[in-house]
Design a protein around this motif. Structure first.
Motif, PDB file in Angstrom:
ATOM      1  N   GLY A 205      79.830  65.009 -36.964  1.00 47.31           N
ATOM      2  CA  GLY A 205      80.413  66.032 -36.115  1.00 47.31           C
ATOM      3  C   GLY A 205      79.864  65.958 -34.705  1.00 47.31           C
ATOM      4  N   PHE A 206      78.578  65.662 -34.593  1.00 47.13           N
ATOM      5  CA  PHE A 206      77.957  65.527 -33.283  1.00 47.13           C
ATOM      6  C   PHE A 206      78.549  64.345 -32.521  1.00 47.13           C
ATOM      7  CE2 PHE A 206      74.690  63.522 -30.610  1.00 47.13           C
ATOM      8  CZ  PHE A 206      74.459  64.551 -29.708  1.00 47.13           C
ATOM      9  N   ALA A 207      78.741  63.224 -33.206  1.00 48.36           N
ATOM     10  CA  ALA A 207      79.317  62.043 -32.560  1.00 48.36           C
ATOM     11  C   ALA A 207      80.723  62.339 -32.051  1.00 48.36           C
ATOM     12  CB  ALA A 207      79.333  60.861 -33.536  1.00 48.36           C
ATOM     13  N   ARG A 208      81.505  63.097 -32.837  1.00 45.16           N
ATOM     14  CA  ARG A 208      82.850  63.475 -32.383  1.00 45.16           C
ATOM     15  C   ARG A 208      82.784  64.348 -31.135  1.00 45.16           C
ATOM     16  NH1 ARG A 208      83.649  64.095 -37.972  1.00 45.16           N
ATOM     17  NH2 ARG A 208      83.374  66.359 -37.828  1.00 45.16           N
ATOM     18  N   GLU A 209      81.836  65.270 -31.114  1.00 46.42           N
ATOM     19  CA  GLU A 209      81.686  66.154 -29.963  1.00 46.42           C
ATOM     20  C   GLU A 209      81.295  65.351 -28.716  1.00 46.42           C
ATOM     21  OE1 GLU A 209      78.936  69.929 -29.460  1.00 46.42           O
ATOM     22  OE2 GLU A 209      80.424  70.295 -31.042  1.00 46.42           O
ATOM     23  N   CYS A 210      80.434  64.359 -28.896  1.00 49.67           N
ATOM     24  CA  CYS A 210      80.025  63.493 -27.777  1.00 49.67           C
ATOM     25  C   CYS A 210      81.212  62.693 -27.244  1.00 49.67           C
ATOM     26  CB  CYS A 210      78.927  62.526 -28.222  1.00 49.67           C
ATOM     27  SG  CYS A 210      77.312  63.272 -28.409  1.00 49.67           S
ATOM     28  N   ALA A 211      81.980  62.106 -28.156  1.00 48.70           N
ATOM     29  CA  ALA A 211      83.132  61.305 -27.745  1.00 48.70           C
ATOM     30  C   ALA A 211      84.132  62.166 -26.977  1.00 48.70           C
ATOM     31  CB  ALA A 211      83.788  60.671 -28.968  1.00 48.70           C
ATOM     32  N   GLU A 212      84.320  63.373 -27.447  1.00 49.38           N
ATOM     33  CA  GLU A 212      85.230  64.308 -26.798  1.00 49.38           C
ATOM     34  C   GLU A 212      84.733  64.668 -25.393  1.00 49.38           C
ATOM     35  OE1 GLU A 212      85.296  68.528 -28.179  1.00 49.38           O
ATOM     36  OE2 GLU A 212      87.244  67.926 -28.951  1.00 49.38           O
ATOM     37  N   ALA A 213      83.444  64.942 -25.271  1.00 47.55           N
ATOM     38  CA  ALA A 213      82.869  65.295 -23.975  1.00 47.55           C
ATOM     39  C   ALA A 213      82.959  64.123 -23.003  1.00 47.55           C
ATOM     40  CB  ALA A 213      81.420  65.738 -24.145  1.00 47.55           C
ATOM     41  N   ALA A 214      82.709  62.911 -23.497  1.00 45.56           N
ATOM     42  CA  ALA A 214      82.821  61.729 -22.640  1.00 45.56           C
ATOM     43  C   ALA A 214      84.250  61.568 -22.145  1.00 45.56           C
ATOM     44  CB  ALA A 214      82.361  60.486 -23.393  1.00 45.56           C
ATOM     45  N   ALA A 215      85.218  61.807 -23.037  1.00 42.44           N
ATOM     46  CA  ALA A 215      86.627  61.689 -22.656  1.00 42.44           C
ATOM     47  C   ALA A 215      87.013  62.747 -21.627  1.00 42.44           C
ATOM     48  CB  ALA A 215      87.512  61.811 -23.893  1.00 42.44           C
TER      49      ALA A 215
END
Length: 291
Positions: A205-215
């Motif tokens: 879930g954290f990795a998804r949140e990071c990817a979303e923030a980077a995008a």
């Protein structure tokens, strides 16, 4: 071109936690925030502040940026925290509960009056409704080096608490405000860090949140546990595909036949000089982090 300083992974470390402090030299995060605020109990506030000098005396000899988060300047501890932090000459001091530009300017005046080096910058937490309403004027301070402001940090937990929105896993109700921060930070030439992910055991879930923030355009993420560092570093680094494309754009504009041209065709796409600037920035970023 301005030197890129990576802030992909920025870990909060309580100033009162010896075990966590001892790990700093071995961590792969880009920055640590020595925390005097939320991570320190009221009874330990003064002793945590008194430990700052010792923490910075043993500062790790590595590229990790070191920042101090003080308590709110309007409270009983903040003013003394700011003076103690300034004496340690950290890379930056993170101001919580910022509402208006005056909050940042007054902190900068204190640093100036106490002869803090120009290299001591200010970061600001965006975590109150007033800060969001004033996000444009706050960001404009980034255009004035005298303000010392270089970075915004999203305080998502406090925003949820102060507004009463439901904190869902997909952060749907926070999204408009996060995008507002991105716009403001870019207008002011500031870096921008996403808020923390509270469930540090849910690394997927954290990795998804990071990817979303980077995008969305964030530069990095604030972290509460070392286990989150690797995923943040990966998410906010350029992908191999993006690097390959950046190199092709750079190489295409470097060809003799494209000298002086504002627009070229590359792989069936129109490419402008602005894409070259983006490519060069991405390659500089990759070089700085060794990607």
């Amino acid at each position: 071109m301005e030197t890129y300083r990576p802030r992909r992974s920025v870990l909060y470390v309580p100033a009162s936690n010896d075990k966590a402090l001892a790990k700093i030299p071995s961590l792969a995060c880009d920055a640590v925030i020595i925390d005097l605020e939320d991570a320190v109990a009221p009874a330990d506030k003064i002793s945590a502040r008194e430990r700052l000098a010792g923490i910075f005396a043993g500062r790790p000899d590595r590229r990790c940026e070191m920042v101090v988060r003080v308590n709110a300047l309007s409270g009983e501890w903040g003013a003394h925290d700011l003076l103690a932090a300034a004496k340690c000459e950290p890379d930056a001091i993170l101001l919580p509960k910022v509402d208006t530009p005056r909050d940042i300017l007054e902190a900068g005046d204190v640093l100036d009056d106490n002869l803090a080096a120009d290299e001591v910058k200010l970061w600001a937490m965006i975590e109150t409704p007033k800060a969001l309403l004033n996000i444009g004027p706050l960001a404009e301070l980034g255009c004035d080096p005298a303000s010392r402001l270089t970075c915004f940090v999203a305080g998502t937990n406090d925003l949820a608490k102060e507004t009463g929105i439901l904190a869902t896993p997909d952060r749907r109700y926070l999204m408009p405000w996060l995008m507002q921060m991105v716009l403001a930070a870019r207008a002011g030439g500031l870096d921008l860090l996403d808020g923390v992910c509270n469930d540090f055991r849910d690394l997927d879930g954290f990795a998804r949140e990071c990817a979303e923030a980077a995008a969305m355009g964030f530069d990095g993420k604030s972290l509460i546990h070392p286990a989150q560092i690797e995923a943040a570093n990966r998410a906010f680094a350029p992908s191999p595909e993006a690097l390959a494309e950046a190199r092709s754009v750079r190489d295409a504009f470097a060809r003799a036949e494209n000298a002086g041209r504002q627009v070229i065709s590359l792989n069936g796409k129109m490419v402008e000089r602005l894409h070259l600037a983006q490519a060069e920035k991405l390659l500089a970023k990759a070089a700085a982090i060794g990607a």
